[in-house]
Design an enzyme around this catalytic site. Sequence first.
Site, PDB file in Angstrom:
ATOM      1  N   ASP A 285       0.859  -1.166   0.000  1.00  0.00           N
ATOM      2  CA  ASP A 285       0.000   0.000   0.000  1.00  0.00           C
ATOM      3  C   ASP A 285       0.902   1.224   0.000  1.00  0.00           C
ATOM      4  O   ASP A 285       1.876   1.309   0.762  1.00  0.00           O
ATOM      5  CB  ASP A 285      -0.921   0.012   1.222  1.00  0.00           C
ATOM      6  CG  ASP A 285      -2.055   1.020   1.044  1.00  0.00           C
ATOM      7  OD1 ASP A 285      -2.042   1.766   0.042  1.00  0.00           O
ATOM      8  OD2 ASP A 285      -2.960   1.044   1.890  1.00  0.00           O
TER       9      ASP A 285
HETATM   10  C1  NOJ Z   1      -3.897   4.017   0.156  1.00  0.00           C
HETATM   11  C2  NOJ Z   1      -5.028   3.118   0.574  1.00  0.00           C
HETATM   12  O1  NOJ Z   1      -4.785   2.611   1.861  1.00  0.00           O
HETATM   13  C3  NOJ Z   1      -5.296   1.976  -0.375  1.00  0.00           C
HETATM   14  O2  NOJ Z   1      -6.487   1.347   0.009  1.00  0.00           O
HETATM   15  C4  NOJ Z   1      -5.345   2.445  -1.785  1.00  0.00           C
HETATM   16  O3  NOJ Z   1      -5.602   1.372  -2.650  1.00  0.00           O
HETATM   17  C5  NOJ Z   1      -4.023   3.110  -2.129  1.00  0.00           C
HETATM   18  N1  NOJ Z   1      -3.801   4.248  -1.251  1.00  0.00           N
HETATM   19  C6  NOJ Z   1      -3.975   3.572  -3.578  1.00  0.00           C
HETATM   20  O4  NOJ Z   1      -4.832   4.615  -3.778  1.00  0.00           O
END
Ligand code: NOJ
Length: 738
Positions: A285
């Site tokens: 993430d």
């Molecule tokens: C952070 C988030 O926690 C995640 O769920 C998401 O897919 C990513 N950013 C990409 O946007």
Amino acid sequence: MRKNIFLLIIAFSASSLFAQSRWTTEEEEKAIGALLTEMTLVEKIGQMTLFTSDWDQTGPTLREGYQEDIKTGRAGAIFNAHTADYNRDLQRIAVEETRLGIPLIFGYDVVHGYRTIFPIPLGETASWNTPLAEETARIGAREAASAGLHWTFSPVVDIARDPRWGRVMEGNGEDVFLGNAMTEARIKGYQGKDLADPFTLVACAKHYAAYGAAQAGRDYHTVDISERSLRETYLPPFKAAIDAGIGTFMTSFNEVDGQPVSGNYHLLTEILRDEWGFEGFVVTDYTGISEMVPHGIVANEADAGELAVTAGVDMDMQAAVYYNYLEQHVAEGKVELARIDQAVRQILRIKYALGLFEDPYRYNDMERQAANIFTPEHRATARLAARESLVLLKNENNALPLTKSISHLAVIGPLAKSQEDMLGAWHGDGRAEDCVSVLTGIQAAIDKAATISYLPGVAIEGDDESDIPAALAAARLADAVVVVVGEKWNMSGEAASRTSITLPGKQAELIRQLHQIGKLVIVVLLNGRPLDLTNIIDHADAILEAWYPGTEGGHAVADILFGDYAPVGKLPITFPRSVGQVPIYYNMKNTGRPYDPNNKYTSKYLDESNDPLFPFGFGLSYTTFSYGTPTVTKEASTGDFTATVSIEVTNSGKRSGREVVQLYVHDLVGSVTRPLRELKGFQLVDLAAGESKTVEFTLGKEELSFLRRDMTWGMEPGTFDIYIGGDSRASQKVSFEY
Ligand code: NOJ
């Protein structure tokens, strides 16, 4: 490029350790092997690197110059870039301007729709309707794939039991069984039967793992749970995702047992690969790798990269740690080339499965985009899904449905006219201007002769009460009042934890004063988490939980308010009486001192009941259902066991309706203590007024097994109590021995 790869296949046809995978044929595995021999280390690391475009961002770092990185083969994946033509331009750089012409994969958070927005996942889960969840995911994929995307960062399969955590809105709520069913449905919807179908997306199970167990509901916070609850509660939906054929996994930001997940070998290799046999790829993430420095598990980013890659992370989202340090690690012998090759292979597999090597532009057709986005059919499904997601929490004296021939309706509240707040967080390319507000939905549904007066009354947040008198004056003239209150769309979602879960600002006060004037008060809630409704429960005749219902939400709310459709939703998560009860969920254990009102020394509070305000599985309809006496028959043969439980369910009211018939199991004695109830079956049953149906559930070893004392899954001999009913307090009971 295709020619290049063809030659490579011939040159390298003898080599491949990988016969085939779930994603690829033997031939394709060979082609990947051939490509790997051709790639430089920098190009390999490029495949392991994902950068955001400058369209959007969901985190702190924005990297410039990603087009140059594509050109030099240093970025093999891009997210937050969409539309067929924009992505075509980027794809062209990768395919036509790089040495090997390896196509990019484009990812995006298509969480509850791309442009046509469906209810937030928690709301959609309240429908308990898995074919519907599959269909909305299918439409989300169809729209997004038509807009140049290949990969969705969805479904969110985190079990969440803390309403303070803003991300409860993204998942399936508190229960493993329901969560698994929804997970499976959404993956089927996104990925279809074959990823090579250009209307599908590869899905991503996130956030692996236990992200929903953040201490105190504070986002990104420490997770400290036993291996037992990890495996019993938090991991099963991820395993279900693999069983459903998911192609990618995303690591979570949190630590588990002192190891941040992006560096957690136990989770990423021992469990995910060795135990579960996952063959797709793992992405972090956002800046999950560099965040291991502040976590305090490594001293610098270089070490973070080494830890992540050896733990099992294949792709670095946005941190640029692999980009900056992996080459050096390989040169110094800290990271083996074989591990890099394995990661790249896993990524290329998915690119193959998507058909990108065959035609990298297959998702970049402008006509296809125009024809498949925000179509009337998609909007019709959005309305249906929104309707089914609504949960009727209270309906005193049948306050609802309202009549369409009402002469004067007051529509009050800061969210009544909002289009933007119908969307909820993670709304992809969803646009406020496309959304039907509750006010517009009501206007469209009600008789033309009716008077509708609208006033916000108060703001969502803040202490200003000065507009309440005007709202009261409008309400005095009306026959009934619909008050639309809740949280602004961005008060839940990522980085949106709250310590108070009551209605923010002066909204409860507005409801209280409206109720005092003696009119029928119907509360419609827009929110992404369970709210503490204790301070409004006695001031509303009816309460309709509408979550964030999506593009067609206003029509869906009106469909229910005016009785065109009877509510069917049931809560996928417990609504507490106060934040002090948190965490509260239905499948708690008994303790050695179960609640006894007459004994001080039992497990309870001095100032609050143990019961929630609304339990898991709860939701009213415009009709009522009654349950007969359940019966059970058992069948046992060597090594096998099934119990069939039957019950008659009757629509005892005056109109047709749907009941979500729920079955809960209590295993009375185990080698480890068992929850008082565990959902192990549910069925959606449509019944005309007065109609009865016999509903049958089959419980096999899978449903009756648990993680025993020795950490193996299995059944143990003893008594099982089965409860069946319309919510988790179900009282119809039958027992059997195993
Ligand atoms: C952070 C988030 O926690 C995640 O769920 C998401 O897919 C990513 N950013 C990409 O946007």
